[in-house]
Scaffold this motif. Structure first.
Motif, short mmCIF file in Angstrom:
data_model
loop_
_atom_site.label_atom_id
_atom_site.label_comp_id
_atom_site.label_asym_id
_atom_site.label_seq_id
_atom_site.Cartn_x
_atom_site.Cartn_y
_atom_site.Cartn_z
N ALA A 67 0.84 -1.21 0.11
CA ALA A 67 -0.08 -0.03 0.14
C ALA A 67 0.90 1.23 0.03
CB ALA A 67 -1.01 0.17 1.19
N GLN A 68 1.93 1.45 0.86
CA GLN A 68 2.82 2.23 0.94
C GLN A 68 3.51 2.76 -0.57
OE1 GLN A 68 5.20 1.32 4.37
NE2 GLN A 68 3.99 2.69 5.56
N ARG A 69 3.78 1.57 -1.10
CA ARG A 69 4.50 1.63 -2.53
C ARG A 69 3.76 2.00 -3.47
NH1 ARG A 69 9.47 -1.60 -2.95
NH2 ARG A 69 9.22 -1.96 -5.02
N ALA A 70 2.50 1.69 -3.41
CA ALA A 70 1.13 2.34 -4.32
C ALA A 70 1.05 3.66 -3.97
CB ALA A 70 0.12 1.47 -4.43
N ALA A 71 1.08 3.97 -2.67
CA ALA A 71 0.74 5.51 -2.56
C ALA A 71 1.89 6.43 -2.97
CB ALA A 71 0.68 5.81 -0.92
N LEU A 72 2.90 5.87 -2.65
CA LEU A 72 4.21 6.60 -3.33
C LEU A 72 4.23 6.91 -4.71
CD1 LEU A 72 7.05 5.31 -0.99
CD2 LEU A 72 6.24 7.63 -1.12
N LEU A 73 3.83 6.08 -5.44
CA LEU A 73 3.93 6.02 -6.86
C LEU A 73 2.56 6.97 -7.27
CD1 LEU A 73 3.95 2.33 -7.83
CD2 LEU A 73 5.78 4.17 -8.48
N SER A 74 1.73 7.11 -6.53
CA SER A 74 0.54 7.99 -6.81
C SER A 74 1.11 9.31 -7.23
CB SER A 74 -0.52 8.00 -6.01
OG SER A 74 -0.42 8.61 -4.71
N PHE A 75 2.10 9.92 -6.46
CA PHE A 75 2.64 11.10 -6.65
C PHE A 75 4.11 11.10 -6.80
CE2 PHE A 75 2.25 10.30 -1.85
CZ PHE A 75 3.59 10.68 -1.65
N ALA A 76 4.49 10.04 -7.56
CA ALA A 76 6.17 9.86 -7.78
C ALA A 76 6.76 11.10 -8.46
CB ALA A 76 6.32 8.70 -8.42
N ARG A 126 -3.56 6.54 2.05
CA ARG A 126 -3.90 6.74 0.82
C ARG A 126 -3.12 5.25 -0.28
NH1 ARG A 126 -1.77 10.39 -3.67
NH2 ARG A 126 -3.60 11.72 -2.78
N GLY A 127 -2.48 4.58 0.24
CA GLY A 127 -2.14 3.34 -0.53
C GLY A 127 -3.55 2.41 -0.32
N PHE A 128 -3.95 2.03 1.01
CA PHE A 128 -4.89 1.17 1.13
C PHE A 128 -6.16 1.75 0.29
CE2 PHE A 128 -2.86 -0.55 4.80
CZ PHE A 128 -2.68 -2.08 4.52
N GLY A 129 -6.36 3.02 0.21
CA GLY A 129 -7.60 3.40 -0.53
C GLY A 129 -7.27 3.08 -2.00
N LEU A 130 -6.14 3.03 -2.47
CA LEU A 130 -5.68 2.83 -4.29
C LEU A 130 -5.94 1.20 -4.05
CD1 LEU A 130 -2.58 4.86 -4.51
CD2 LEU A 130 -4.54 5.22 -5.42
N LEU A 131 -5.37 0.41 -3.06
CA LEU A 131 -5.63 -0.81 -3.35
C LEU A 131 -7.25 -1.40 -3.21
CD1 LEU A 131 -2.86 -2.40 -0.73
CD2 LEU A 131 -2.98 -2.39 -3.42
N ARG A 132 -7.92 -0.75 -2.38
CA ARG A 132 -9.43 -1.00 -2.46
C ARG A 132 -9.87 -0.36 -3.54
NH1 ARG A 132 -14.33 0.93 -0.47
NH2 ARG A 132 -15.44 -0.61 0.86
N ALA A 133 -9.66 0.53 -4.23
CA ALA A 133 -10.39 0.96 -5.60
C ALA A 133 -10.08 0.15 -6.58
CB ALA A 133 -9.70 2.50 -5.96
#
Length: 169
Positions: A67-76, A126-133
């Motif tokens: 989740a943290q990796r996905a979140a970091l990517l969202s605003f990389a 944010r990351g868990f929200g992205l995963l859930r989405a």
């Protein structure tokens, strides 16, 4: 794969999904709280279990890292352009310096220039929200996190796919 092997694989996947919620007592308590709140979880069937992504069966700590990796990517792209050492350091403290560096190295792969950055304290959320989405609607209650509506679905899907690819590399 034989029918017996398929049944065993589905049973293992189902057990892994159930184990995410703790023991039977914890699951019953959580179900009661959902009913009281008016948000009862829909019953899943075998096709739902078969459609569950493998990351949904990860242990909680591994799922949090994803989740943290996905979140970091969202605003990389914003991370890559930043010269604010304190802001970058706060994200490195929250998710690990290697993960921040990894996300920065993939900034050019993020569509639409990424999403609005979040504070390091909101990174996991944010990351868990992205995963859930990215989950099918019937599977979303299995991941106790609000969907992230700050990222368009294609961006959420791209971030999760890239985070999964990076996790296996």
């Amino acid at each position: 794969m034989s029918a017996a092997a398929q049944r065993r694989a589905l049973a293992l996947a189902g057990e892994a999904l159930l184990a995410r919620d703790g023991g039977p007592g914890e699951r019953r308590a959580a179900a009661l709280l959902r009913r009281i709140a008016g948000s009862e979880t829909p019953r899943l069937d075998l096709s739902d279990i078969a459609a569950a992504p493998t990351w949904l069966r990860l242990p909680p700590a591994a799922c949090k890292r994803l989740a943290q990796r996905a979140a970091l990517l969202s605003f990389a792209p914003a991370l890559a352009k930043s010269i604010d050492g304190a802001w970058l350091g706060a994200h490195a403290n929250a998710a690990g310096e290697d993960n921040v560096d990894w996300a920065i190295s993939r900034a050019d792969r993020i569509p639409e220039g990424g999403a609005q950055p979040v504070d390091s304290t909101q990174l996991t959320e944010r990351g868990f929200g992205l995963l859930r989405a990215t989950l099918a609607p019937r599977l979303r209650p299995l991941l106790d996190a609000p969907a992230d509506d700050t990222c368009p679905p294609p961006l959420a899907a791209a971030c999760v796919a890239e985070a999964l690819e990076g996790a296996t590399a």
